[in-house]
Design an enzyme around this catalytic site. Sequence first.
Site, PDB file in Angstrom:
ATOM      1  N   LYS A  55       0.829  -1.212   0.000  1.00 37.54           N
ATOM      2  CA  LYS A  55       0.000   0.000   0.000  1.00 37.54           C
ATOM      3  C   LYS A  55       0.864   1.263   0.000  1.00 37.54           C
ATOM      4  CE  LYS A  55      -3.269   2.959   0.617  1.00 37.54           C
ATOM      5  NZ  LYS A  55      -4.388   3.224  -0.253  1.00 37.54           N
ATOM      6  N   CYS A  57      -4.047  10.929   0.973  1.00 40.50           N
ATOM      7  CA  CYS A  57      -3.235   9.712   0.868  1.00 40.50           C
ATOM      8  C   CYS A  57      -1.842   9.999   0.355  1.00 40.50           C
ATOM      9  CB  CYS A  57      -3.920   8.732  -0.083  1.00 40.50           C
ATOM     10  SG  CYS A  57      -5.609   8.432   0.385  1.00 40.50           S
TER      11      CYS A  57
HETATM   12  N1  SAJ Z   1      -1.762  14.572  -9.594  1.00 41.94           N
HETATM   13  C1  SAJ Z   1      -0.869  15.277 -10.398  1.00 41.94           C
HETATM   14  N2  SAJ Z   1      -0.468  14.728 -11.565  1.00 41.94           N
HETATM   15  C2  SAJ Z   1      -0.901  13.490 -11.986  1.00 41.94           C
HETATM   16  C3  SAJ Z   1      -1.798  12.777 -11.165  1.00 41.94           C
HETATM   17  C4  SAJ Z   1      -2.217  13.339  -9.969  1.00 41.94           C
HETATM   18  O1  SAJ Z   1      -0.450  16.393 -10.066  1.00 41.94           O
HETATM   19  O2  SAJ Z   1      -0.506  13.084 -13.073  1.00 41.94           O
HETATM   20  C5  SAJ Z   1      -2.211  15.152  -8.310  1.00 41.94           C
HETATM   21  C6  SAJ Z   1      -3.721  15.336  -8.247  1.00 41.94           C
HETATM   22  O3  SAJ Z   1      -4.115  16.539  -8.814  1.00 41.94           O
HETATM   23  C7  SAJ Z   1      -3.944  15.287  -6.752  1.00 41.94           C
HETATM   24  C8  SAJ Z   1      -2.916  14.287  -6.256  1.00 41.94           C
HETATM   25  O4  SAJ Z   1      -1.947  14.211  -7.275  1.00 41.94           O
HETATM   26  O5  SAJ Z   1      -3.693  16.550  -6.158  1.00 41.94           O
HETATM   27  C9  SAJ Z   1      -3.445  12.917  -5.928  1.00 41.94           C
HETATM   28  O6  SAJ Z   1      -4.407  12.505  -6.899  1.00 41.94           O
HETATM   29  P1  SAJ Z   1      -4.518  11.003  -7.428  1.00 41.94           P
HETATM   30  O7  SAJ Z   1      -5.627  10.941  -8.374  1.00 41.94           O
HETATM   31  O8  SAJ Z   1      -3.184  10.550  -7.894  1.00 41.94           O
HETATM   32  O9  SAJ Z   1      -4.781  10.154  -6.117  1.00 41.94           O
HETATM   33  P2  SAJ Z   1      -5.859  10.128  -4.915  1.00 41.94           P
HETATM   34  O10 SAJ Z   1      -5.211  10.691  -3.688  1.00 41.94           O
HETATM   35  O11 SAJ Z   1      -7.156  10.708  -5.321  1.00 41.94           O
HETATM   36  O12 SAJ Z   1      -5.988   8.536  -4.703  1.00 41.94           O
HETATM   37  C10 SAJ Z   1      -4.806   7.783  -4.463  1.00 41.94           C
HETATM   38  C11 SAJ Z   1      -4.819   6.593  -5.406  1.00 41.94           C
HETATM   39  N3  SAJ Z   1      -3.501   5.973  -5.425  1.00 41.94           N
HETATM   40  C12 SAJ Z   1      -2.848   5.692  -6.556  1.00 41.94           C
HETATM   41  O13 SAJ Z   1      -3.231   5.988  -7.643  1.00 41.94           O
HETATM   42  C13 SAJ Z   1      -1.536   4.987  -6.375  1.00 41.94           C
HETATM   43  C14 SAJ Z   1      -5.867   5.602  -4.960  1.00 41.94           C
HETATM   44  O14 SAJ Z   1      -5.793   4.420  -5.746  1.00 41.94           O
HETATM   45  C15 SAJ Z   1      -5.623   5.238  -3.490  1.00 41.94           C
HETATM   46  O15 SAJ Z   1      -6.603   4.352  -3.016  1.00 41.94           O
HETATM   47  C16 SAJ Z   1      -5.738   6.501  -2.684  1.00 41.94           C
HETATM   48  O16 SAJ Z   1      -4.715   7.396  -3.126  1.00 41.94           O
HETATM   49  C17 SAJ Z   1      -5.595   6.126  -1.228  1.00 41.94           C
HETATM   50  O17 SAJ Z   1      -6.635   6.073  -0.522  1.00 41.94           O
HETATM   51  O18 SAJ Z   1      -4.498   5.787  -0.804  1.00 41.94           O
END
Ligand code: SAJ
Length: 433
Positions: free
Chosen positions: A203, A257
């Site tokens: 995780k 997260c």
């Molecule tokens: N972000 C970027 N660039 C990207 C992708 C995301 O700047 O290319 C930013 C987003 O805008 C945001 C942050 O990162 O601010 C996080 O967004 P996210 O969509 O990557 O993730 P979360 O926090 O919504 O969900 C994550 C997910 N983890 C992964 O993709 C590895 C989800 O699967 C997990 O279950 C969740 O964290 C968790 O609960 O841990």
Amino acid sequence: MADVCVIGLGYVGLPTACLLANTGLDVLGVDSDATRVEALAAGETHLGEAGLDVLVSAAFKSGNLRAAVNPEPSDVYIICVPTPVTPEKSVDLSSVEDAARSVAELVKPRDLVVLESTSPVGTTRNRVGRILSGSGMEPGRDFALCYCPERVLPGNTVAELVSNDRVIGGLTPKCAERAAELYGRFCTGRIVLSDDITAEMCKLFENASRDVNIALANTFSRLAEAAGGDVWRAIELANLHPRVKILSPGPGVGGHCIPVDPWFLIEAHPEAAGLLREARAVNEGQPVLMLDRMMAEGLAPGGAGGKLAVLGVAYKANIDDPRESPAFGLAREAAARGFDLALHDPLVRPGHYDGFDVGRDLGGCLAGAAAAAVMVDHESYRALGPDDFRAMSGTLISDARNCLDHGALRAAGFAVLVLGVGLPETGNRAPGQ
Ligand code: SAJ
């Protein structure tokens, strides 16, 4: 007496309790927040998750789900409570430990206890297991103890709880098999069995890897700005390579997260986690760089021209969740430098967050602003045009998601800074600007 007791009715615990209840089990959902418990019993959910309202009301109507502030004797206990980090970046396991203590008073031979909360490696056996041993029984021998991380994407939790693959780490293989039976009742993805330590690492590695990969995209963005290039186009082209998948740069990393979980690894083994720490520093530095860049374009605090409009407080596009949003990083830095601020988001419930008021009146937010910073590529922001920004007193717009129609805005007289795109004004002109 219930079949399953789910402790913590948040983003993960509530839908998990409902899904289990809808398979016919008698489920007790437990939350220490009495107001939340009352609201749930009245059919109201506090989370804007697709499909959750229907799921919750079906579960309560069926009589299979009840909510209470204290656990009751059950055959299964699932712990889904928050594991935040303190401002000093130290993990706070107090909610997990409180939950474990309440289970230790009730657990009986052959029960199953599952920890779902994202936790430092070793928490299941060393912290939860040790507390449960206070029952006079030994976890792994007298009852089953497992770690089973959730990996759902906020905003799509219900669908992903059902369809995502699931890793279950047991203190013993038998423990894991026991939990697999339970999760198999609603999970249609693969259920892969492992040990607790591996499941905990899995995780944390998932989210740390995303943080590092976003930091890499943000580093490329800085390099492109310095070189006068366009990071968005360069990444698009690099991703044509069959084995390259660069993520998108942006104003930082929000949510509960990804900006949090790497600290669980860094705190435990700082000597081995230099890359993770560096990635955190890069991602946390993004809002400051945005502000520096706007100020390099002449934006200054104080007087009539000192208002900065921050558009997009949700931590990512098209969701209503403002937790750990980079917008607050920008707002804090701007406030510290003496700017007046107005924060807008069309989806986040209006209110006071992290010391700032957030509203839904876009015109009011932009009125008299010297500059606007677009932090999130909400669908409705993508549609913004010159007329929407007319109420500003200044002409500077910073687009951290490359989501606006820059041509139209520039033609209307606005100065648009795009994150990751070199400034035409300094000669660092990106092709096409
Ligand atoms: N972000 C970027 N660039 C990207 C992708 C995301 O700047 O290319 C930013 C987003 O805008 C945001 C942050 O990162 O601010 C996080 O967004 P996210 O969509 O990557 O993730 P979360 O926090 O919504 O969900 C994550 C997910 N983890 C992964 O993709 C590895 C989800 O699967 C997990 O279950 C969740 O964290 C968790 O609960 O841990």
